[in-house]
Design an enzyme around this catalytic site. Structure first.
Site, short mmCIF file in Angstrom:
data_model
loop_
_atom_site.label_atom_id
_atom_site.label_comp_id
_atom_site.label_asym_id
_atom_site.label_seq_id
_atom_site.Cartn_x
_atom_site.Cartn_y
_atom_site.Cartn_z
N ASP A 80 0.82 -1.22 0.00
CA ASP A 80 0.00 0.00 0.00
C ASP A 80 0.85 1.26 0.00
OD1 ASP A 80 0.72 -0.69 2.72
OD2 ASP A 80 -0.67 0.87 3.40
N GLU A 173 0.06 -1.29 5.58
CA GLU A 173 1.11 -0.89 6.52
C GLU A 173 0.96 0.58 6.88
OE1 GLU A 173 5.16 0.75 7.62
OE2 GLU A 173 3.80 1.30 5.99
N ASP A 196 12.08 -1.30 3.69
CA ASP A 196 11.10 -0.21 3.75
C ASP A 196 11.75 1.08 4.26
OD1 ASP A 196 8.62 1.06 3.63
OD2 ASP A 196 7.97 0.32 5.59
#
EC number: 3.4.11.4
Length: 410
Positions: A80, A173, A196
């Site tokens: 996302d 997330e 990330d």
């Protein structure tokens, strides 16, 4: 690494913006499209145990190509993009051999400027992938996805020694829900890394303790001409509440290990108003003190109101600092650090002024530091990533797998 760029551009073309305040997970249909695509691509690559859960987590395993009791490790990214800025119709710009100065973002006045973002001075000669000024880019975290997929392909193509490699791609997330439905037992890794992070070299295993605060205010609206002693203006109460929040403890006034209060939205009328804050702090005691402060403010402002008028405050913890969980397994960080050094990258260990799925997973028994992606300026139109940074991330993932293959039974 042309395939790396190709993968990234394919992933950012899909609108996977998540939505807060939605019970279902994933919160948006667009995330399912990317999740199903990744499931199919993992199967095409020959991974085994490829699954897509009803809550939108894709998992798969690249089987070990060496014998022995080698610990299974994992790599995780989320599909996302942030609700803070549009992720629809992303139109990336590729700037090869960046020579410095402003980069025009599409047609108009928007630019990516080294005056506002000095890190650009360090990226001369590199290939930058930017937005067109109308959307975010989605490097957070589609760069991570592309890097994991490319690392898997590299391990296969070059027959690099490795143990079982688990991969997972999670939804939501950005709204704090993806890891809540992560099946750690099914993932079956000894430890893992989220991919990330930001600039090259980032290795993070400290993050904020985080909570959300919702304040609902019920006032009383009457004609302003006859309002004396009767009207209770919910918007005025909201303004009084925010005036009590320390102005020097906001995101725009803090850095490093400093925590903050952040008013993310306020809406309403004289009759009713609603405020949303997020609270962040690295220190658990300070974190709890911040929550108490918000309760005290609401109580103070609400004191003496008519019984039909009130202030309701709800605080919900989102995630906690993973540091205490990860440092109990020092080899997890040591391997990542060594992998970076082996790839001629200087590790930059600093706290995450945010959170990752890894924070929640670490408290679920899966130690999970965060690796860089090569991206910058997430959650807005100035977001960009460097192709060279993405290539470095692939190299580090591959090297971590290779180094872990030497840790038999550990």
């Amino acid at each position: 690494m042309d395939k790396l760029l190709e993968r990234f551009l394919q992933y950012v073309s899909l609108d996977t913006q998540s939505k807060p305040g939605v019970r279902q997970v994933p919160s948006t249909e667009g995330q399912w499209k990317l999740l199903r695509l990744l499931q199919a691509q993992l199967e095409e690559m020959g991974l085994v145990k490829v699954t897509l859960s009803e809550k939108g987590t894709v998992m798969g395993t690249l089987p070990a190509n060496v014998e022995g009791d080698i610990p299974a490790i994992g790599f995780i990214s989320h599909v996302d993009t942030s609700p803070d800025f549009s992720g629809k119709n992303v139109n990336p710009q590729i700037v090869e051999n960046y020579r410095g100065g402003d980069i025009a973002l599409g047609i108009g006045d928007e630019v990516l400027s080294p005056v506002m973002f000095p890190v650009l001075h360090q990226l001369l000669g590199q290939t930058l992938i930017t937005t067109d000024g109308k959307t975010l880019l989605g490097a957070d975290d589609k760069a991570g996805i592309a890097e994991i997929m490319t690392a898997l392909a590299t391990l296969q193509a070059k027959n690099i020694p490795h143990g079982d490699i688990r991969v997972a791609f999670t939804p939501d997330e950005e709204v704090g829900k993806g890891a809540k439905h992560f099946d750690v037992e099914a993932f079956d890794a000894r430890w893992a890394y989220t991919v990330d992070g930001g600039g090259v070299g980032e290795l993070e295993f400290e993050n904020f303790n985080a909570a959300s605060v919702t304040i609902k205010i019920v006032g009383n609206n009457v004609h302003p001409g006859t309002a004396k002693g009767v009207m209770v203006n919910a918007l005025s109460l909201a303004a009084r509440i925010h005036a009590e929040v320390p102005a020097d403890e906001a995101p725009e006034t803090t850095e490093g290990y400093e925590g903050f209060y952040h008013l993310t939205s306020i809406k309403g009328s004289v009759d009713r108003a609603e405020m949303h804050y997020i609270i962040r702090d690295f220190d658990r005691k300070h974190f709890e003190a911040r929550k108490r402060k918000m309760m005290e403010i609401a109580k103070k402002v609400g004191k003496g109101l008519h019984p039909d008028c009130y202030i309701e405050l709800v605080i919900e913890d989102s995630y906690y600092n993973m540091h205490e969980q990860v440092i109990a397994h020092p080899h997890v960080v040591d391997i990542a650090r060594q992998a970076m050094v082996d790839c001629d990258i200087e590790p930059q260990m600093k706290p995450i002024r945010g959170g990752t799925d890894g924070a929640q997973l670490s408290f679920m028994g899966l130690p999970c530091p965060n690796l860089f992606t090569g991206g910058y300026n997430y959650h807005g139109k100035h977001e960009f990533v460097t192709l060279e940074g993405m290539e470095k991330a692939v190299q580090v993932i591959v090297r971590i797998a290779e180094l872990t293959a030497t840790r038999k039974g550990k």
